[in-house]
Design a protein around this motif. Structure first.
Motif, PDB file in Angstrom:
ATOM      1  N   VAL A 226      -1.692  44.238  41.619  1.00  0.00           N
ATOM      2  CA  VAL A 226      -2.502  45.381  42.004  1.00  0.00           C
ATOM      3  C   VAL A 226      -1.972  46.639  41.321  1.00  0.00           C
ATOM      4  O   VAL A 226      -0.774  46.765  41.058  1.00  0.00           O
TER       5      VAL A 226
ATOM      6  N   THR B 232     -17.892  40.849  52.273  1.00  0.00           N
ATOM      7  CA  THR B 232     -17.370  39.761  51.445  1.00  0.00           C
ATOM      8  C   THR B 232     -16.616  38.710  52.259  1.00  0.00           C
ATOM      9  O   THR B 232     -16.140  37.722  51.702  1.00  0.00           O
TER      10      THR B 232
ATOM     11  N   GLN C 161     -13.657  38.885  53.706  1.00  0.00           N
ATOM     12  CA  GLN C 161     -12.275  38.832  53.243  1.00  0.00           C
ATOM     13  C   GLN C 161     -11.341  39.495  54.256  1.00  0.00           C
ATOM     14  O   GLN C 161     -11.712  40.483  54.906  1.00  0.00           O
TER      15      GLN C 161
ATOM     16  N   LEU D 131      -4.447  38.576  50.225  1.00  0.00           N
ATOM     17  CA  LEU D 131      -5.891  38.587  50.350  1.00  0.00           C
ATOM     18  C   LEU D 131      -6.383  37.177  50.676  1.00  0.00           C
ATOM     19  O   LEU D 131      -6.131  36.227  49.937  1.00  0.00           O
TER      20      LEU D 131
ATOM     21  N   SER E 188      -9.648  34.649  51.540  1.00  0.00           N
ATOM     22  CA  SER E 188     -11.096  34.495  51.337  1.00  0.00           C
ATOM     23  C   SER E 188     -11.468  33.026  51.515  1.00  0.00           C
ATOM     24  O   SER E 188     -10.605  32.143  51.572  1.00  0.00           O
TER      25      SER E 188
ATOM     26  N   LYS F 121     -14.529  45.578  47.852  1.00  0.00           N
ATOM     27  CA  LYS F 121     -14.054  44.207  47.683  1.00  0.00           C
ATOM     28  C   LYS F 121     -12.657  44.121  47.081  1.00  0.00           C
ATOM     29  O   LYS F 121     -11.819  43.341  47.556  1.00  0.00           O
ATOM     30  N   ASN F 122     -12.372  44.896  46.055  1.00  0.00           N
ATOM     31  CA  ASN F 122     -11.105  44.779  45.329  1.00  0.00           C
ATOM     32  C   ASN F 122     -10.265  46.046  45.357  1.00  0.00           C
ATOM     33  O   ASN F 122      -9.373  46.218  44.534  1.00  0.00           O
ATOM     34  N   GLU F 123     -10.559  46.944  46.318  1.00  0.00           N
ATOM     35  CA  GLU F 123      -9.827  48.202  46.399  1.00  0.00           C
ATOM     36  C   GLU F 123      -9.484  48.522  47.843  1.00  0.00           C
ATOM     37  O   GLU F 123     -10.236  48.185  48.764  1.00  0.00           O
TER      38      GLU F 123
ATOM     39  N   LYS G  89      -5.840  48.806  43.729  1.00  0.00           N
ATOM     40  CA  LYS G  89      -6.936  48.107  43.081  1.00  0.00           C
ATOM     41  C   LYS G  89      -6.412  46.844  42.403  1.00  0.00           C
ATOM     42  O   LYS G  89      -5.374  46.871  41.743  1.00  0.00           O
ATOM     43  N   LEU G  90      -7.131  45.744  42.578  1.00  0.00           N
ATOM     44  CA  LEU G  90      -6.742  44.515  41.902  1.00  0.00           C
ATOM     45  C   LEU G  90      -6.821  44.694  40.392  1.00  0.00           C
ATOM     46  O   LEU G  90      -7.773  45.285  39.880  1.00  0.00           O
TER      47      LEU G  90
ATOM     48  N   GLU H 103      -7.596  43.635  36.672  1.00  0.00           N
ATOM     49  CA  GLU H 103      -8.624  42.765  36.106  1.00  0.00           C
ATOM     50  C   GLU H 103      -8.000  41.742  35.156  1.00  0.00           C
ATOM     51  O   GLU H 103      -6.980  41.994  34.558  1.00  0.00           O
TER      52      GLU H 103
END
Length: 292
Positions: free
Chosen positions: A25, A221, A223, A234, A236, A267-269, A289-290, A292
């Motif tokens: 992250v 999502t 999650q 995380l 899921s 979703k990713n933050e 933030k994840l 990429e």
């Protein structure tokens, strides 16, 4: 090839220093929190434009409304709600706020509480609100405190999901197991026994690395995020409420700090806060933030 004992020591050293080879992250400090929030211990994103937090146990019975840059907008007093050990926040789909007064370091509390604020609390002109109350015990705790190897009734993490409240305990057992027990409660005022659903095991390296300190749920999502002092986990693709049966991705955070509050931005933050500790710093608001 590194010998096994040396490998373990090297891995823990990287965790302490925040080795980038484990980082998944991006962590960015947004601002210093106001001095009133040196012991921030819970966090929710509210109406997509406010961050709400509170201080840890022994502090005042106030919640603090911030904007997304971390500026203090409003302080609200929660009437008839003592901050014995407030640890986490959650919000439901209609905007009710849940305040978890369930910190229990010594596992001696025979009753824990969750305060419920109505959905219009944030616009109250008097900056004072009344709270309804959930009082609960753990269905499987029979001794106060229990034996040292059963010390798993301290809770620092809570989510609201699909009409229920879920609690995630902070392991204090000796020897340390790293197991977090998962309990379920109704989301309405009343007196209940928290029912145990199962356990989540993150690691066994020690409380500094593996103990659950905060959680949040993202309904869009499906999650779950769980925070420890050193990692973001995380969850899921879990069936129903059996979180431990889902996919888990774990991400190292830089160093060891008293990180006890996290919430989804999307979703990713995430937003995250940490407590201020002399010599360790902290007392900040972060954006995560994840990569990429």
């Amino acid at each position: 090839m590194i010998a096994p004992k040396i490998q373990i020591t090297f891995t823990l050293l990287l965790l302490l220093l925040g080795g980038n080879c484990f980082a998944g992250v991006k962590l960015k400090k947004l601002t210093d929190l106001p001095k009133e929030l040196e012991e921030t211990s819970g966090l929710v994103l509210y109406l997509n434009k406010y961050l709400i937090t509170h201080n840890d146990g022994g502090n005042s019975n106030h919640i603090y409304i911030l904007n997304l840059e971390g500026e203090l907008l409003k302080t609200i007093e929660v009437d008839e709600a003592k901050n014995r050990d407030w640890e986490d926040l959650a919000v439901d789909k209609i905007g009710r706020l849940f305040i978890g007064d369930f910190g229990n370091n010594d596992n001696t509390h025979k009753k824990c509480r969750i305060y419920i604020l109505r959905d219009d609390f944030i616009i109250d002109e008097n900056n004072r609100v009344n709270a309804e109350k959930i009082t609960f015990t753990y269905e499987d705790q029979k001794e106060f405190p229990p034996p040292a190897d059963q010390m798993n009734y301290d809770t620092e993490a809570m989510i609201w999901m699909k009409g229920k409240i879920y609690l995630f305990t902070k392991c204090r057992s000796k020897p340390y197991t790293g197991k977090s027990a998962v309990y379920i409660l109704p989301d309405e005022a009343g007196t209940y026994e928290a029912k145990k659903l199962g356990e989540i095991s993150l690691c066994k390296w020690g409380w500094q690395f593996c103990s659950v300190t905060a959680a949040d749920y993202h309904p869009e999502t499906n999650q779950l995020v769980i925070l420890t002092y050193t990692h973001l986990h995380l969850f899921s693709n879990f069936p129903g409420n059996r979180f431990w049966e889902g996919s888990i991705s774990s991400h190292n955070l830089v160093g060891i700090k008293q990180r006890e509050a996290i919430c989804f931005k999307n979703k990713n933050e995430w937003y995250m806060t940490d407590e201020y500790k002399k010599g360790l710093g902290g007392g900040n608001l972060y954006h995560l933030k994840l990569k990429e």
